[in-house]
Write a protein that holds these residues in place. Structure first.
Motif, mmCIF file in Angstrom:
data_model
loop_
_atom_site.group_PDB
_atom_site.id
_atom_site.type_symbol
_atom_site.label_atom_id
_atom_site.label_comp_id
_atom_site.label_asym_id
_atom_site.label_seq_id
_atom_site.Cartn_x
_atom_site.Cartn_y
_atom_site.Cartn_z
ATOM 1 N N PHE A 133 1.017 -1.039 0.013
ATOM 2 C CA PHE A 133 0.035 -0.060 0.100
ATOM 3 C C PHE A 133 0.984 1.098 0.111
ATOM 4 O O PHE A 133 1.662 1.460 0.788
ATOM 5 C CB PHE A 133 -0.808 0.018 1.227
ATOM 6 C CG PHE A 133 -1.590 -1.439 1.206
ATOM 7 C CD1 PHE A 133 -2.978 -1.329 0.387
ATOM 8 C CD2 PHE A 133 -1.479 -2.377 1.858
ATOM 9 C CE1 PHE A 133 -3.796 -2.508 0.358
ATOM 10 C CE2 PHE A 133 -2.017 -3.536 1.730
ATOM 11 C CZ PHE A 133 -3.214 -3.471 1.132
ATOM 12 N N SER A 134 0.526 1.927 -1.153
ATOM 13 C CA SER A 134 1.226 3.398 -1.035
ATOM 14 C C SER A 134 0.512 4.402 -1.982
ATOM 15 O O SER A 134 0.064 3.665 -3.075
ATOM 16 C CB SER A 134 2.629 3.087 -1.420
ATOM 17 O OG SER A 134 3.453 4.430 -1.812
ATOM 18 N N ARG B 118 -3.379 3.587 -0.167
ATOM 19 C CA ARG B 118 -3.313 3.191 1.153
ATOM 20 C C ARG B 118 -4.905 2.954 1.558
ATOM 21 O O ARG B 118 -4.896 2.421 2.647
ATOM 22 C CB ARG B 118 -2.864 4.375 1.905
ATOM 23 C CG ARG B 118 -1.161 4.566 1.670
ATOM 24 C CD ARG B 118 -0.570 5.195 2.714
ATOM 25 N NE ARG B 118 -0.459 4.801 3.845
ATOM 26 C CZ ARG B 118 0.058 3.575 4.383
ATOM 27 N NH1 ARG B 118 0.935 3.081 3.650
ATOM 28 N NH2 ARG B 118 0.136 3.287 5.686
#
Length: 197
Positions: A95-96, A149
């Motif tokens: 997640f980014s 995210r």
């Protein structure tokens, strides 16, 4: 799917239908039926090798999840579900909000990765395309899907049952590896991890 390592249900069904001369798509099995048949085939014919392949991939998943900890990785797919064999990649969701951050992280650590994209169903009506990074480590294939995210809270839909994908945190995967026989406790851990996505 088992003999050639095909993981795309639609592609596997189409290939099998062509080989058997089946033209009527309504006659093809549902994804759930295929998943059950794969499990049964493994139980009957791969009982000596499949558990070792699964264990090796779960151990590799733990190492990769520790390595990618800054991106809050979650294990998904056959390695989590227990159907992984010698063809299976270790599949992780990371997640980014900056997908390039994961690519740069791998590059900075000397991990060459091939970039692709993948369409995942976000809801029954909506799909979205996400970056995927493919690489090998210690002879095992890794498949890393980079999600924003906010996707920690809501998993994409599973291709088999159209429910949110089961995903496991590092702690849940470590519990799988520890040989925790309490399946109810493990299910609770996976459910809690799913709720914290």
């Amino acid at each position: 799917m088992s003999e050639h390592g095909i993981r795309d249900f639609h592609r596997a069904k189409t290939k099998a239908a062509e080989r058997l001369g089946i033209l009527e798509t309504q006659a093809l099995p549902r994804n759930q039926e295929i998943e059950e048949a794969l499990r049964e085939r493994q139980r009957l014919f791969l009982a000596d090798s499949q558990p070792q392949s699964l264990q090796q991939r779960r151990e590799a998943a733990v190492e990769a999840m520790r390595f990618l900890a800054v991106f809050e990785p979650r294990l998904v797919g056959a390695v989590l579900e227990g159907t992984a064999d010698e063809h299976s990649a270790v599949c992780l969701h990371v997640f980014s909000d900056d997908p390039d951050a994961v690519t740069l992280f791998l590059h900075d650590h000397g991990v060459p990765a091939e970039s692709q994209t993948r369409r995942l169903r976000v809801t029954r009506a909506d799909q979205a395309e996400y970056p995927v990074l493919l690489f090998a480590a210690d002879g095992l294939p890794f498949d890393i899907t980079v999600l924003p995210r906010n996707a920690l809270r809501q998993a994409p839909l599973d291709r088999i049952d159209e429910k949110p994908m089961r995903r496991a945190s590092l702690a849940a995967v470590e519990a799988l590896l520890s040989g925790d026989d309490d399946s109810d406790q493990l299910e609770r851990m996976l459910a809690n991890a799913s709720q914290r996505r």
